[in-house]
Design a protein around this motif. Structure first.
Motif, PDB file in Angstrom:
ATOM      1  N   ALA A  77       4.996  -6.196   5.380  1.00 17.33           N
ATOM      2  CA  ALA A  77       5.974  -7.190   4.861  1.00 17.33           C
ATOM      3  C   ALA A  77       5.409  -7.986   3.972  1.00 17.33           C
ATOM      4  O   ALA A  77       6.021  -8.448   2.876  1.00 17.33           O
ATOM      5  N   TYR A  78       4.136  -8.581   4.297  1.00 21.20           N
ATOM      6  CA  TYR A  78       3.575  -9.371   3.600  1.00 21.20           C
ATOM      7  C   TYR A  78       3.218  -9.065   1.916  1.00 21.20           C
ATOM      8  O   TYR A  78       3.415  -9.603   1.039  1.00 21.20           O
ATOM      9  N   ARG A  79       2.577  -7.994   2.089  1.00 19.07           N
ATOM     10  CA  ARG A  79       2.338  -6.986   0.635  1.00 19.07           C
ATOM     11  C   ARG A  79       3.634  -6.941   0.007  1.00 19.07           C
ATOM     12  O   ARG A  79       3.571  -6.979  -1.396  1.00 19.07           O
ATOM     13  N   LEU A  80       4.686  -6.519   0.532  1.00 18.80           N
ATOM     14  CA  LEU A  80       5.981  -6.055  -0.130  1.00 18.80           C
ATOM     15  C   LEU A  80       6.447  -7.497  -0.488  1.00 18.80           C
ATOM     16  O   LEU A  80       6.954  -7.358  -1.891  1.00 18.80           O
ATOM     17  N   LEU A  81       6.418  -8.465  -0.006  1.00 15.69           N
ATOM     18  CA  LEU A  81       7.268  -9.601  -0.356  1.00 15.69           C
ATOM     19  C   LEU A  81       6.326 -10.306  -1.574  1.00 15.69           C
ATOM     20  O   LEU A  81       6.905 -10.614  -2.346  1.00 15.69           O
ATOM     21  N   PHE A  82       4.936 -10.324  -1.432  1.00 16.47           N
ATOM     22  CA  PHE A  82       4.302 -10.986  -2.549  1.00 16.47           C
ATOM     23  C   PHE A  82       3.594 -10.074  -3.498  1.00 16.47           C
ATOM     24  O   PHE A  82       3.290 -10.604  -4.662  1.00 16.47           O
TER      25      PHE A  82
END
Length: 87
Positions: A77-82
């Motif tokens: 989720a963090y990689r997709l968001l940032f």
């Protein structure tokens, strides 16, 4: 299992999640460690929610699996968001 145990599990689970999903993270190693801790807590909550009243208790293989699953979910989720914001 206690809050402190999930933090320790999260540190280890975060390292394993990073091993499973190699690559450059937007925030570096410190953010990855924090995501691992949060993922361990999230995995503990998720495992307790799925198993209901029995919950995930003590240091067991299943507890560790839930911590890794939580860390993987938050890392993805963090990689997709940032990463989408960088592009």
């Amino acid at each position: 299992m206690g809050f402190l145990s999930w933090i320790v599990f999260g540190l280890i689970a975060g390292a394993i999640a990073k091993f499973i999903l190699p690559g450059k993270d937007p925030g570096g190693i410190i953010v990855t460690i924090l995501i691992g801790i949060a993922g361990g807590l999230f995995g503990g909550w998720l495992g307790s929610s799925v198993f209901g009243s029995t919950g995930v208790q003590g240091f067991s293989v299943m507890s560790f699996v839930w911590a890794v699953i939580g860390s993987l979910i938050l890392l993805i989720a963090y990689r997709l968001l940032f990463n989408s914001k960088r592009a």
